[in-house]
Scaffold this active site. Structure first.
Site, PDB file in Angstrom:
ATOM      1  N   HIS A  43       5.472   4.486  12.535  1.00  0.00           N
ATOM      2  CA  HIS A  43       5.649   4.461  11.080  1.00  0.00           C
ATOM      3  C   HIS A  43       6.721   5.483  10.731  1.00  0.00           C
ATOM      4  CE1 HIS A  43       3.963   4.178   6.865  1.00  0.00           C
ATOM      5  NE2 HIS A  43       4.560   5.356   6.795  1.00  0.00           N
ATOM      6  N   ASN A  88       9.751   4.342   2.983  1.00  0.00           N
ATOM      7  CA  ASN A  88       9.677   3.820   4.335  1.00  0.00           C
ATOM      8  C   ASN A  88      11.001   3.154   4.712  1.00  0.00           C
ATOM      9  OD1 ASN A  88       6.489   3.778   4.846  1.00  0.00           O
ATOM     10  ND2 ASN A  88       6.880   3.127   2.752  1.00  0.00           N
ATOM     11  N   HIS A 137       9.753   7.016   8.008  1.00  0.00           N
ATOM     12  CA  HIS A 137      10.392   7.125   6.700  1.00  0.00           C
ATOM     13  C   HIS A 137      11.858   7.473   6.930  1.00  0.00           C
ATOM     14  CE1 HIS A 137       6.816   7.172   3.894  1.00  0.00           C
ATOM     15  NE2 HIS A 137       6.268   7.106   5.095  1.00  0.00           N
ATOM     16  N   CYS A 142       5.026   9.472   0.400  1.00  0.00           N
ATOM     17  CA  CYS A 142       3.678  10.041   0.473  1.00  0.00           C
ATOM     18  C   CYS A 142       3.466  10.923  -0.755  1.00  0.00           C
ATOM     19  CB  CYS A 142       3.505  10.863   1.748  1.00  0.00           C
ATOM     20  SG  CYS A 142       1.891  11.683   1.849  1.00  0.00           S
ATOM     21  N   ARG A 178       0.834  -1.208   0.000  1.00  0.00           N
ATOM     22  CA  ARG A 178       0.000   0.000   0.000  1.00  0.00           C
ATOM     23  C   ARG A 178       0.867   1.255   0.000  1.00  0.00           C
ATOM     24  NH1 ARG A 178      -0.828   4.823   2.452  1.00  0.00           N
ATOM     25  NH2 ARG A 178      -0.468   3.858   4.487  1.00  0.00           N
ATOM     26  N   ASP A 179       1.487   1.562   1.119  1.00  0.00           N
ATOM     27  CA  ASP A 179       2.255   2.797   1.222  1.00  0.00           C
ATOM     28  C   ASP A 179       3.472   2.770   0.306  1.00  0.00           C
ATOM     29  OD1 ASP A 179       2.605   5.358   2.311  1.00  0.00           O
ATOM     30  OD2 ASP A 179       4.039   4.630   3.774  1.00  0.00           O
TER      31      ASP A 179
END
Length: 303
Positions: free
Chosen positions: A209, A251, A211, A242, A16-17
């Site tokens: 979470h 990430n 990055h 993002c 997803r991300d």
């Protein structure tokens, strides 16, 4: 570090991300293969889709088909990002193919929230409370991700007090994830945020979470473990970012994080060598010259 010998859960967010910030839109079959390879590498909690507008996030346009097609195995839980009530309706409509968990994002910055979701943080929280109540009634595990908790790309530093207010006003949920959406955080902030939100979290587990935009993501991950966070997000290969935040690179990489934690006697259940192979593979599918992760090049080290 006082957590030696215990487990730390890695939540795989690459499907997803990771994919949502890549220019190439992968076919559903490749996404399903990606998830299957992640499961084979030992990952058991995987964010596989986002119920987002296809015109804004075309990489996630096939969310329903992905959830209908991913392999279902005992102990494997699938997560979907939900942005509003319409997204929850889409998840509910999947019935037997629905995700196990819902992840909802509220941005801890009014400016970023308006640009990303078209509303203030307070309005976003109100929408979350409604969605969370419906989702929990339907049997979903609900995570609130507080995005930009470490800093906003438009308005600068974010106060831990403001993040605390977001958590305090969220209402009942199952997990809180504090997100360094643009990769500006440092370990001292992890401690400050943990101290700010824990008194109002009501015992809800904390997840983080990170990055690696400024190469502090792994230091932050260790700081989070030391502060009692029980789960950490990462993406195989370290892909992602993002699409609504300038210069937000990938990430922290699943394989690199698993090496760090496994070698620190913090059990993850992830096979580092297998995870590194998946990271290299997904980079090839995306036509990347190389992925940010290091383990695919350096390899594991046997102790």
């Amino acid at each position: 570090m006082e957590q030696r010998g215990v487990g730390v859960e890695i939540v795989e967010v690459g499907p997803r991300d990771g994919l949502q910030n890549e220019k190439r839109v992968l076919p559903t079959s490749v996404k399903v293969d990606y998830v299957s390879r992640a499961v084979a590498a030992g990952l058991r909690r995987i964010e596989v889709a986002a119920f987002a507008r296809p015109d804004r996030v075309p990489q996630m346009a096939d969310a329903e088909e992905v959830l209908r097609s991913v392999p279902r195995s005992p102990g494997v839980r699938y997560v979907a990002l939900v942005l509003n009530g319409r997204g929850l309706d889409r998840a509910l409509a999947l019935e037997a193919a629905r995700p196990d968990e819902i992840n909802y994002v509220v941005v801890a910055s009014d400016e970023f929230s308006r640009r990303n979701q078209g509303m203030s943080t307070a309005a976003s929280l109100a929408a979350f409370r409604d969605v969370a109540a419906r989702a929990r009634d339907a049997g979903f595990f609900v995570t609130l991700t507080v995005a930009a908790a470490f800093g906003c790309p438009f308005s600068g530093p974010v106060s831990p007090d403001f993040v605390r207010t977001v958590v305090e006003d969220a209402g009942p949920l199952d997990e809180i994830c504090l997100a360094d959406t643009i990769g500006v955080g440092v370990p001292v902030q992890v401690s400050e945020l943990a101290a700010a939100v824990r008194p109002v979290a009501g015992g809800v587990p904390l997840r983080a979470h990170f990055h690696n935009t400024r190469n502090t993501g792994y230091a932050n991950a260790i700081a989070a473990v030391s502060e009692g966070f029980v789960a950490l997000d990462a993406s195989l290969g370290g892909i992602g970012g993002c699409p609504f935040a300038p210069a937000a690179t990938g990430n922290i990489a699943t394989e690199d994080l698993a090496y760090l934690l496994n070698s620190s006697a913090l059990k993850t259940g992830v096979d580092v060598t297998a995870a590194a192979a998946v990271g290299t593979w997904i980079g090839g599918q995306l036509d990347l010259d190389a992925v940010p992760a290091q383990l695919g090049r350096a390899g594991d080290f046997t102790r």
